[in-house]
Motif scaffolding. Structure first.
Motif, PDB file in Angstrom:
ATOM      1  N   THR A 243      61.917  51.213  37.667  1.00 52.14           N
ATOM      2  CA  THR A 243      60.893  52.261  37.552  1.00 52.14           C
ATOM      3  C   THR A 243      61.025  53.180  38.763  1.00 52.14           C
ATOM      4  O   THR A 243      61.582  52.788  39.796  1.00 52.14           O
ATOM      5  CB  THR A 243      59.437  51.711  37.566  1.00 52.14           C
ATOM      6  N   GLU A 244      60.496  54.389  38.633  1.00 55.41           N
ATOM      7  CA  GLU A 244      60.285  55.223  39.803  1.00 55.41           C
ATOM      8  C   GLU A 244      58.862  54.926  40.293  1.00 55.41           C
ATOM      9  O   GLU A 244      57.924  54.830  39.496  1.00 55.41           O
ATOM     10  CB  GLU A 244      60.479  56.704  39.474  1.00 55.41           C
ATOM     11  N   ILE A 245      58.721  54.780  41.609  1.00 53.17           N
ATOM     12  CA  ILE A 245      57.502  54.217  42.202  1.00 53.17           C
ATOM     13  C   ILE A 245      56.676  55.295  42.897  1.00 53.17           C
ATOM     14  O   ILE A 245      57.194  56.021  43.752  1.00 53.17           O
ATOM     15  CB  ILE A 245      57.885  53.168  43.280  1.00 53.17           C
ATOM     16  N   ALA A 246      55.371  55.355  42.581  1.00 60.93           N
ATOM     17  CA  ALA A 246      54.463  56.252  43.312  1.00 60.93           C
ATOM     18  C   ALA A 246      54.045  55.566  44.609  1.00 60.93           C
ATOM     19  O   ALA A 246      53.499  54.461  44.575  1.00 60.93           O
ATOM     20  CB  ALA A 246      53.225  56.543  42.461  1.00 60.93           C
ATOM     21  N   ILE A 247      54.314  56.213  45.750  1.00 59.37           N
ATOM     22  CA  ILE A 247      53.969  55.604  47.040  1.00 59.37           C
ATOM     23  C   ILE A 247      53.257  56.621  47.927  1.00 59.37           C
ATOM     24  O   ILE A 247      53.672  57.776  48.023  1.00 59.37           O
ATOM     25  CB  ILE A 247      55.219  55.021  47.750  1.00 59.37           C
ATOM     26  N   GLY A 248      52.170  56.215  48.557  1.00 53.73           N
ATOM     27  CA  GLY A 248      51.372  57.110  49.393  1.00 53.73           C
ATOM     28  C   GLY A 248      52.088  57.483  50.680  1.00 53.73           C
ATOM     29  O   GLY A 248      52.740  56.632  51.309  1.00 53.73           O
ATOM     30  N   ASP A 249      51.974  58.738  51.090  1.00 55.36           N
ATOM     31  CA  ASP A 249      52.667  59.179  52.303  1.00 55.36           C
ATOM     32  C   ASP A 249      52.095  58.553  53.573  1.00 55.36           C
ATOM     33  O   ASP A 249      52.707  58.617  54.643  1.00 55.36           O
ATOM     34  CB  ASP A 249      52.679  60.717  52.413  1.00 55.36           C
ATOM     35  N   ASN A 250      50.910  57.920  53.462  1.00 50.29           N
ATOM     36  CA  ASN A 250      50.324  57.233  54.628  1.00 50.29           C
ATOM     37  C   ASN A 250      51.182  56.044  55.073  1.00 50.29           C
ATOM     38  O   ASN A 250      51.050  55.554  56.187  1.00 50.29           O
ATOM     39  CB  ASN A 250      48.897  56.749  54.315  1.00 50.29           C
ATOM     40  N   LEU A 251      52.075  55.575  54.192  1.00 48.65           N
ATOM     41  CA  LEU A 251      52.922  54.418  54.521  1.00 48.65           C
ATOM     42  C   LEU A 251      54.288  54.846  55.049  1.00 48.65           C
ATOM     43  O   LEU A 251      55.141  54.015  55.307  1.00 48.65           O
ATOM     44  CB  LEU A 251      53.114  53.540  53.274  1.00 48.65           C
ATOM     45  N   LEU A 252      54.488  56.165  55.170  1.00 48.57           N
ATOM     46  CA  LEU A 252      55.834  56.663  55.469  1.00 48.57           C
ATOM     47  C   LEU A 252      55.885  57.405  56.801  1.00 48.57           C
ATOM     48  O   LEU A 252      56.484  58.466  56.913  1.00 48.57           O
ATOM     49  CB  LEU A 252      56.297  57.593  54.329  1.00 48.57           C
ATOM     50  N   LYS A 253      55.269  56.814  57.809  1.00 53.92           N
ATOM     51  CA  LYS A 253      55.202  57.490  59.117  1.00 53.92           C
ATOM     52  C   LYS A 253      56.590  57.590  59.773  1.00 53.92           C
ATOM     53  O   LYS A 253      56.884  58.526  60.490  1.00 53.92           O
ATOM     54  CB  LYS A 253      54.261  56.734  60.060  1.00 53.92           C
ATOM     55  N   LEU A 254      57.455  56.598  59.541  1.00 58.78           N
ATOM     56  CA  LEU A 254      58.770  56.580  60.179  1.00 58.78           C
ATOM     57  C   LEU A 254      59.810  57.204  59.255  1.00 58.78           C
ATOM     58  O   LEU A 254      59.898  56.835  58.075  1.00 58.78           O
ATOM     59  CB  LEU A 254      59.182  55.136  60.510  1.00 58.78           C
ATOM     60  N   PRO A 255      60.622  58.138  59.777  1.00 55.93           N
ATOM     61  CA  PRO A 255      61.601  58.823  58.917  1.00 55.93           C
ATOM     62  C   PRO A 255      62.559  57.865  58.195  1.00 55.93           C
ATOM     63  O   PRO A 255      62.885  58.064  57.021  1.00 55.93           O
ATOM     64  CB  PRO A 255      62.366  59.712  59.904  1.00 55.93           C
ATOM     65  N   TRP A 256      62.991  56.777  58.873  1.00 62.48           N
ATOM     66  CA  TRP A 256      63.945  55.880  58.215  1.00 62.48           C
ATOM     67  C   TRP A 256      63.270  55.086  57.083  1.00 62.48           C
ATOM     68  O   TRP A 256      63.914  54.761  56.090  1.00 62.48           O
ATOM     69  CB  TRP A 256      64.628  54.958  59.226  1.00 62.48           C
ATOM     70  N   VAL A 257      61.958  54.805  57.222  1.00 62.93           N
ATOM     71  CA  VAL A 257      61.221  54.129  56.146  1.00 62.93           C
ATOM     72  C   VAL A 257      61.131  55.063  54.936  1.00 62.93           C
ATOM     73  O   VAL A 257      61.312  54.653  53.784  1.00 62.93           O
ATOM     74  CB  VAL A 257      59.816  53.683  56.616  1.00 62.93           C
ATOM     75  N   LYS A 258      60.883  56.340  55.207  1.00 65.03           N
ATOM     76  CA  LYS A 258      60.839  57.341  54.131  1.00 65.03           C
ATOM     77  C   LYS A 258      62.190  57.407  53.405  1.00 65.03           C
ATOM     78  O   LYS A 258      62.246  57.491  52.168  1.00 65.03           O
ATOM     79  CB  LYS A 258      60.479  58.707  54.730  1.00 65.03           C
ATOM     80  N   ASP A 259      63.278  57.342  54.184  1.00 59.65           N
ATOM     81  CA  ASP A 259      64.619  57.324  53.581  1.00 59.65           C
ATOM     82  C   ASP A 259      64.795  56.104  52.677  1.00 59.65           C
ATOM     83  O   ASP A 259      65.283  56.212  51.553  1.00 59.65           O
ATOM     84  CB  ASP A 259      65.702  57.294  54.675  1.00 59.65           C
ATOM     85  N   ILE A 260      64.383  54.943  53.182  1.00 60.42           N
ATOM     86  CA  ILE A 260      64.561  53.702  52.412  1.00 60.42           C
ATOM     87  C   ILE A 260      63.788  53.753  51.095  1.00 60.42           C
ATOM     88  O   ILE A 260      64.312  53.396  50.038  1.00 60.42           O
ATOM     89  CB  ILE A 260      64.080  52.470  53.240  1.00 60.42           C
ATOM     90  N   VAL A 261      62.527  54.210  51.141  1.00 58.04           N
ATOM     91  CA  VAL A 261      61.738  54.192  49.903  1.00 58.04           C
ATOM     92  C   VAL A 261      62.265  55.221  48.896  1.00 58.04           C
ATOM     93  O   VAL A 261      62.278  54.965  47.696  1.00 58.04           O
ATOM     94  CB  VAL A 261      60.213  54.359  50.136  1.00 58.04           C
ATOM     95  N   ARG A 262      62.737  56.365  49.393  1.00 54.58           N
ATOM     96  CA  ARG A 262      63.281  57.372  48.458  1.00 54.58           C
ATOM     97  C   ARG A 262      64.621  56.910  47.890  1.00 54.58           C
ATOM     98  O   ARG A 262      64.986  57.257  46.767  1.00 54.58           O
ATOM     99  CB  ARG A 262      63.408  58.734  49.157  1.00 54.58           C
TER     100      ARG A 262
ATOM    101  N   PRO B 115      47.401  52.551  63.510  1.00 58.27           N
ATOM    102  CA  PRO B 115      48.726  52.873  62.973  1.00 58.27           C
ATOM    103  C   PRO B 115      49.533  51.645  62.567  1.00 58.27           C
ATOM    104  O   PRO B 115      50.408  51.722  61.696  1.00 58.27           O
ATOM    105  CB  PRO B 115      49.413  53.616  64.138  1.00 58.27           C
ATOM    106  N   MET B 116      49.249  50.491  63.175  1.00 63.06           N
ATOM    107  CA  MET B 116      50.024  49.290  62.858  1.00 63.06           C
ATOM    108  C   MET B 116      49.410  48.446  61.742  1.00 63.06           C
ATOM    109  O   MET B 116      50.042  47.513  61.260  1.00 63.06           O
ATOM    110  CB  MET B 116      50.175  48.413  64.119  1.00 63.06           C
ATOM    111  N   ASP B 117      48.176  48.747  61.338  1.00 62.21           N
ATOM    112  CA  ASP B 117      47.493  47.883  60.364  1.00 62.21           C
ATOM    113  C   ASP B 117      48.248  47.773  59.038  1.00 62.21           C
ATOM    114  O   ASP B 117      48.400  46.678  58.488  1.00 62.21           O
ATOM    115  CB  ASP B 117      46.053  48.365  60.124  1.00 62.21           C
ATOM    116  N   ASP B 118      48.711  48.917  58.514  1.00 60.78           N
ATOM    117  CA  ASP B 118      49.454  48.876  57.257  1.00 60.78           C
ATOM    118  C   ASP B 118      50.783  48.138  57.415  1.00 60.78           C
ATOM    119  O   ASP B 118      51.225  47.430  56.511  1.00 60.78           O
ATOM    120  CB  ASP B 118      49.708  50.297  56.720  1.00 60.78           C
ATOM    121  N   VAL B 119      51.419  48.307  58.574  1.00 58.98           N
ATOM    122  CA  VAL B 119      52.696  47.626  58.833  1.00 58.98           C
ATOM    123  C   VAL B 119      52.486  46.111  58.827  1.00 58.98           C
ATOM    124  O   VAL B 119      53.252  45.352  58.224  1.00 58.98           O
ATOM    125  CB  VAL B 119      53.310  48.095  60.177  1.00 58.98           C
ATOM    126  N   ILE B 120      51.399  45.664  59.506  1.00 57.77           N
ATOM    127  CA  ILE B 120      51.090  44.219  59.544  1.00 57.77           C
ATOM    128  C   ILE B 120      50.789  43.706  58.133  1.00 57.77           C
ATOM    129  O   ILE B 120      51.246  42.637  57.737  1.00 57.77           O
ATOM    130  CB  ILE B 120      49.913  43.937  60.517  1.00 57.77           C
TER     131      ILE B 120
END
Length: 382
Positions: free
Chosen positions: A121-140, A252-257
């Motif tokens: 599937t293509e996944i809808a993901i909130g931009d609040n979880l994509l603070k780090l550029p490399w994480v944004k790369d991985i999810v896309r 900022p770390m709560d979602d990461v944890i």
């Protein structure tokens, strides 16, 4: 529709992958993650395997599938899925309850591949979880498209319209599935209810009446059941902070944890259950229904289908009895189940050790509700 109008939010296209792989392989944080996941494996070997992936689906099969298989062996008692209500060769928008930030869609993909689907599937993901550029790369890279959240009202409307257009584009033109949570953010108390705002967003794109626009997305309600939620104590802790601290906001770390705990923590048994696609049900609604009634009816139908689809475990029934102070559900569990769950609960509550005024009675009740609510909701519709 031209795919470039979605460049700001869409997953990477196959032609973009080599550049993304190279960028990731030069990122220190990403290399640390690789070293953790693949100890002793040279980055050159991983890079070679990445560059052999011609499509995003290739990447999911080459990397994500094996990661999930190993994870399930360590952190669960196994996963099952029931897709008998749908034709997995057709394209659907899976609307599910939201249990885990990362794994809800990832495990759906794992099960679709095992069931013989030719895509995920293509996944809808909130931009609040994509603070780090490399994480944004991985999810896309992992077939995610971005839901832009913290925008001013005018921009929010435009972003919602683009998001809706993109979902319709995925189903109709890219010939792929979509996954989206039934609400923004996880239901902290597991009382899973569909936000009508999500349905309204879906009907901003497409053509025809609002019913025809929703039908074009071929919505399938999907129930996700965990025997144990590794984030239960984090959610209870957050509830006390929200109760006690005026204007409390997540750090900022709560979602990461939460992501880390949700992925690595113990889940017991996991089950995914697809209800039938709602297209036919939509056809049965009166044509002259007001928009307000239509959205309310669709949201309630999705809720009821998800509740019916839950797989309930002894933990759910024990929690319901402990919450209500009776033994009405005792036929669904043994004395050993009850003892084991009470021990589990005690262990999870002990993890909340950084609150200066931990309200144990409040925290325990919130955690009991998390496990009892799926049972309460299912019993209300069966």
């Amino acid at each position: 529709m031209d795919i470039h109008q979605f460049d700001a939010i869409r997953p990477f296209e196959p032609s973009e992958l080599p550049e993304v792989f190279d960028r990731l392989l030069q990122n220190e944080q990403f290399l640390q993650v690789l070293a953790y996941l693949y100890p002793g494996v040279p980055k050159e070997a991983i890079g070679m395997k990445m560059h052999q992936c011609r499509t995003n689906l290739d990447f999911q099969k080459a990397f994500c599938y094996d990661f999930l298989k190993n994870l399930l062996a360590k952190a669960s008692l196994g996963i099952t899925a029931d897709f008998h209500n749908i034709d997995i060769k057709k394209r659907h928008t899976f609307v599910s309850n939201h249990r885990d930030i990362v794994l809800d869609s990832a495990l759906l993909h794992f099960e679709l591949i095992d069931a013989g689907s030719d895509t995920t599937t293509e996944i809808a993901i909130g931009d609040n979880l994509l603070k780090l550029p490399w994480v944004k790369d991985i999810v896309r890279l992992n077939k995610s498209f971005i839901v832009e959240r913290s925008l001013p009202m005018r921009q929010m409307l435009m972003a919602s319209k683009r998001l809706s257009d993109y979902m319709h584009f995925v189903i109709a033109e890219k010939n792929d599935n979509v996954w989206i949570a039934q609400r923004e953010g996880r239901a902290k108390n597991s009382d899973d209810r569909t936000q009508e705002a999500i349905l309204k967003m879906m009907t901003m794109g497409g053509e025809g009446t609002i019913a025809e626009r929703l039908k074009a997305l071929h919505i399938v309600p999907l129930a996700i059941s965990y025997e144990f939620d590794p984030c239960d104590w984090l959610k209870a802790r957050e509830m006390q902070l929200r109760r006690d601290v005026a204007d409390w906001k997540k750090g900022p770390m709560d979602d990461v944890i939460s992501m880390q705990t949700g992925i690595m923590g113990y889940k017991g048994h996991i089950h995914y259950h697809s209800a039938p696609c709602i297209d036919q049900w939509i056809d049965s609604l009166p044509a002259d229904m007001s928009k307000t009634d239509f959205y309310a009816a669709v949201a309630q139908h999705i809720d009821h289908e998800i509740w019916r689809g839950y797989r309930l475990y002894p933990s759910n029934y024990v929690a319901l009895d402990l919450l209500r102070g009776n033994n009405d559900m005792a036929s669904h569990y043994t004395e050993a189940d009850r003892t084991a769950f009470e021990k589990y609960l005690k262990g999870q509550l002990a993890k909340i050790n950084d609150l200066p005024n931990a309200d144990t009675a409040f925290l325990r009740e919130r955690m009991l509700e998390m496990y009892a609510n799926p049972a309460i909701n299912q019993l209300s519709v069966v």
